[in-house]
Motif scaffolding. Structure first.
Motif, mmCIF file in Angstrom:
data_model
loop_
_atom_site.group_PDB
_atom_site.id
_atom_site.type_symbol
_atom_site.label_atom_id
_atom_site.label_comp_id
_atom_site.label_asym_id
_atom_site.label_seq_id
_atom_site.Cartn_x
_atom_site.Cartn_y
_atom_site.Cartn_z
ATOM 1 N N HIS A 6 0.855 -1.189 0.000
ATOM 2 C CA HIS A 6 0.000 0.000 0.000
ATOM 3 C C HIS A 6 0.895 1.245 0.000
ATOM 4 C CE1 HIS A 6 -3.648 -2.344 1.003
ATOM 5 N NE2 HIS A 6 -2.785 -3.112 1.659
ATOM 6 N N TRP A 7 0.430 2.301 -0.658
ATOM 7 C CA TRP A 7 1.208 3.535 -0.654
ATOM 8 C C TRP A 7 0.294 4.751 -0.697
ATOM 9 C CZ3 TRP A 7 0.652 6.590 -5.014
ATOM 10 C CH2 TRP A 7 0.225 5.966 -6.193
ATOM 11 N N GLN A 8 0.838 5.849 -0.213
ATOM 12 C CA GLN A 8 0.161 7.141 -0.246
ATOM 13 C C GLN A 8 1.166 8.204 -0.661
ATOM 14 O OE1 GLN A 8 -1.298 7.425 3.846
ATOM 15 N NE2 GLN A 8 -3.369 7.073 3.110
ATOM 16 N N LEU A 9 0.670 9.240 -1.309
ATOM 17 C CA LEU A 9 1.523 10.360 -1.732
ATOM 18 C C LEU A 9 0.794 11.658 -1.435
ATOM 19 C CD1 LEU A 9 3.492 10.735 -5.036
ATOM 20 C CD2 LEU A 9 1.889 12.511 -4.366
ATOM 21 N N TRP A 10 1.521 12.637 -0.884
ATOM 22 C CA TRP A 10 0.922 13.941 -0.660
ATOM 23 C C TRP A 10 1.984 15.024 -0.778
ATOM 24 C CZ3 TRP A 10 1.717 10.327 3.141
ATOM 25 C CH2 TRP A 10 2.531 10.686 4.212
ATOM 26 N N ARG A 11 1.497 16.243 -1.002
ATOM 27 C CA ARG A 11 2.389 17.410 -1.116
ATOM 28 C C ARG A 11 2.606 18.007 0.265
ATOM 29 N NH1 ARG A 11 3.518 20.856 -5.482
ATOM 30 N NH2 ARG A 11 1.836 19.930 -6.716
ATOM 31 N N GLN A 12 3.861 18.398 0.509
ATOM 32 C CA GLN A 12 4.219 19.041 1.779
ATOM 33 C C GLN A 12 5.093 20.245 1.455
ATOM 34 O OE1 GLN A 12 5.159 16.552 5.357
ATOM 35 N NE2 GLN A 12 7.163 17.529 5.207
ATOM 36 N N GLY A 13 4.474 21.420 1.381
ATOM 37 C CA GLY A 13 5.216 22.607 0.955
ATOM 38 C C GLY A 13 5.686 22.460 -0.478
ATOM 39 N N GLN A 14 7.000 22.601 -0.699
ATOM 40 C CA GLN A 14 7.583 22.446 -2.027
ATOM 41 C C GLN A 14 8.012 21.007 -2.308
ATOM 42 O OE1 GLN A 14 7.655 25.031 -4.282
ATOM 43 N NE2 GLN A 14 6.433 26.007 -2.663
ATOM 44 N N ALA A 15 7.700 20.110 -1.402
ATOM 45 C CA ALA A 15 8.145 18.721 -1.534
ATOM 46 C C ALA A 15 6.946 17.786 -1.684
ATOM 47 C CB ALA A 15 8.971 18.316 -0.314
ATOM 48 N N PHE A 16 7.239 16.557 -2.075
ATOM 49 C CA PHE A 16 6.267 15.469 -2.069
ATOM 50 C C PHE A 16 6.748 14.397 -1.098
ATOM 51 C CE2 PHE A 16 5.460 17.315 -6.245
ATOM 52 C CZ PHE A 16 4.064 17.307 -6.302
ATOM 53 N N VAL A 17 5.814 13.804 -0.379
ATOM 54 C CA VAL A 17 6.125 12.717 0.537
ATOM 55 C C VAL A 17 5.421 11.454 0.042
ATOM 56 C CG1 VAL A 17 6.014 11.866 2.912
ATOM 57 C CG2 VAL A 17 6.327 14.320 2.464
ATOM 58 N N ILE A 18 6.166 10.341 -0.032
ATOM 59 C CA ILE A 18 5.589 9.039 -0.361
ATOM 60 C C ILE A 18 5.807 8.108 0.823
ATOM 61 C CG2 ILE A 18 5.685 7.013 -1.848
ATOM 62 C CD1 ILE A 18 6.530 8.755 -4.126
ATOM 63 N N GLN A 19 4.736 7.473 1.249
ATOM 64 C CA GLN A 19 4.794 6.507 2.337
ATOM 65 C C GLN A 19 4.256 5.181 1.818
ATOM 66 O OE1 GLN A 19 3.836 7.848 6.483
ATOM 67 N NE2 GLN A 19 2.137 6.423 6.232
ATOM 68 N N SER A 20 5.003 4.101 2.031
ATOM 69 C CA SER A 20 4.598 2.798 1.518
ATOM 70 C C SER A 20 4.984 1.715 2.515
ATOM 71 C CB SER A 20 5.254 2.526 0.160
ATOM 72 O OG SER A 20 4.821 1.295 -0.398
ATOM 73 N N GLU A 21 4.223 0.605 2.498
ATOM 74 C CA GLU A 21 4.521 -0.504 3.416
ATOM 75 C C GLU A 21 4.186 -1.828 2.749
ATOM 76 O OE1 GLU A 21 3.743 -1.901 8.061
ATOM 77 O OE2 GLU A 21 3.053 0.055 7.323
ATOM 78 N N ARG A 22 5.050 -2.809 2.935
ATOM 79 C CA ARG A 22 4.837 -4.179 2.470
ATOM 80 C C ARG A 22 4.751 -5.103 3.674
ATOM 81 N NH1 ARG A 22 9.725 -6.891 -0.623
ATOM 82 N NH2 ARG A 22 9.165 -5.323 -2.188
ATOM 83 N N TRP A 23 3.629 -5.833 3.774
ATOM 84 C CA TRP A 23 3.480 -6.824 4.833
ATOM 85 C C TRP A 23 3.922 -8.180 4.289
ATOM 86 C CZ3 TRP A 23 3.286 -7.724 9.737
ATOM 87 C CH2 TRP A 23 2.783 -8.922 10.224
ATOM 88 N N ILE A 24 4.829 -8.864 4.999
ATOM 89 C CA ILE A 24 5.375 -10.148 4.576
ATOM 90 C C ILE A 24 4.797 -11.215 5.500
ATOM 91 C CG2 ILE A 24 7.490 -11.420 4.053
ATOM 92 C CD1 ILE A 24 8.925 -8.647 4.129
ATOM 93 N N GLU A 25 3.740 -11.850 5.050
ATOM 94 C CA GLU A 25 2.978 -12.768 5.901
ATOM 95 C C GLU A 25 3.821 -13.911 6.473
ATOM 96 O OE1 GLU A 25 -0.189 -14.146 8.036
ATOM 97 O OE2 GLU A 25 -0.144 -12.287 6.856
ATOM 98 N N PRO A 26 4.646 -14.621 5.675
ATOM 99 C CA PRO A 26 5.404 -15.751 6.233
ATOM 100 C C PRO A 26 6.351 -15.353 7.350
ATOM 101 C CG PRO A 26 5.407 -15.840 3.837
ATOM 102 C CD PRO A 26 4.851 -14.502 4.221
ATOM 103 N N LEU A 27 6.849 -14.127 7.313
ATOM 104 C CA LEU A 27 7.797 -13.666 8.326
ATOM 105 C C LEU A 27 7.129 -12.867 9.437
ATOM 106 C CD1 LEU A 27 10.707 -12.490 5.995
ATOM 107 C CD2 LEU A 27 10.506 -14.676 7.190
ATOM 108 N N GLN A 28 5.833 -12.580 9.261
ATOM 109 C CA GLN A 28 5.129 -11.732 10.222
ATOM 110 C C GLN A 28 5.914 -10.441 10.456
ATOM 111 O OE1 GLN A 28 1.866 -12.361 12.077
ATOM 112 N NE2 GLN A 28 1.897 -13.241 10.005
ATOM 113 N N ALA A 29 6.291 -9.815 9.343
ATOM 114 C CA ALA A 29 7.093 -8.589 9.398
ATOM 115 C C ALA A 29 6.678 -7.679 8.256
ATOM 116 C CB ALA A 29 8.580 -8.910 9.306
#
Length: 224
Positions: A6-29
């Motif tokens: 999953h990922w999200q992107l938003w503008r922060q002033g003159q910058a862009f921020v991207i936040q993303s996460e991968r869930w790895i089920e077999p490792l529970q991480a």
């Protein structure tokens, strides 16, 4: 087993921020990344390896685009280490950032370029997690054409070689946004597609592009 990021992107002033996460089920991480882009460049990127649903960090790394690039990493119970990235392109593991890396490699032409990736090849080796992994990679441009999936009606095709992609893999992008890719390794076939895409992709405002043209908060996921 399906893997979703999953990922999200938003503008922060003159910058862009991207936040993303991968869930790895077999490792529970999970792998969690937050990156800041300014002036079409990746300026700072925090990556964490989180254990269990509660998300306890067992490794972290921080990349800064200063003096040719500085990469700093630490695993739990180990002292922090750092290395200069020597102007290598930095790729923070997760798929939403593939468009940035591929367009940067395309700007380098047909030559191989050095790429820095946090090491996760054997995640059971906790003391090595996120140590710097340098490799030589390149791209070649394929054909452009209609796209039948989400995110765009047109896609540019890119062949990616090097690192774990020794046999090559085909990526489809539009305005720097990864729409999907096909990749095979050791007899396993991977097919990744953009899903649940909502919002407006900023295109060249976010990072430079070498191929294709179309086109604040965006939400999406990429999954096989």
């Amino acid at each position: 087993m399906p893997v979703k990021e999953h990922w999200q992107l938003w503008r922060q002033g003159q910058a862009f921020v991207i936040q993303s996460e991968r869930w790895i089920e077999p490792l529970q991480a999970s792998i969690a990344v937050q990156a800041v882009f300014r002036g079409q460049q990746l300026r700072v990127c925090l990556t964490r390896w989180l254990e269990g649903p509660g998300g306890q960090a067992s490794a972290s790394s921080l990349y800064r685009d200063t003096e040719g690039g500085l990469y700093r990493w630490r695993s739990r119970g180990q002292p922090a280490s750092s290395v200069r990235s020597r102007h290598a392109h930095y790729f923070p593991l997760l798929r939403i950032f593939a468009g940035y890396l591929l367009t940067r490699l395309a700007q380098d032409g047909k030559k191989e370029s050095e790429v820095l990736v946090p090491w996760i090849e054997q995640p059971q080796e906790r003391t090595r997690l996120f140590s710097p992994d340098f490799s030589r990679r390149r791209v070649s441009l394929g054909e452009s054409g209609p796209w039948r999936g989400e995110g765009a009606q047109h896609a540019d095709s890119v062949l990616y070689h090097g690192g774990q992609y020794q046999d090559g893999s085909r990526y489809w992008l539009n305005c720097g946004l990864l729409l999907g890719y096909d990749w095979s390794q050791a007899g396993r076939q991977w097919q990744v597609r953009l899903e649940d895409y909502r919002g407006h992709w900023p295109g060249a405002e976010l990072w430079q592009q070498r191929f294709g043209v179309t086109g604040r908060k965006l939400d999406a996921e990429q999954a096989p």
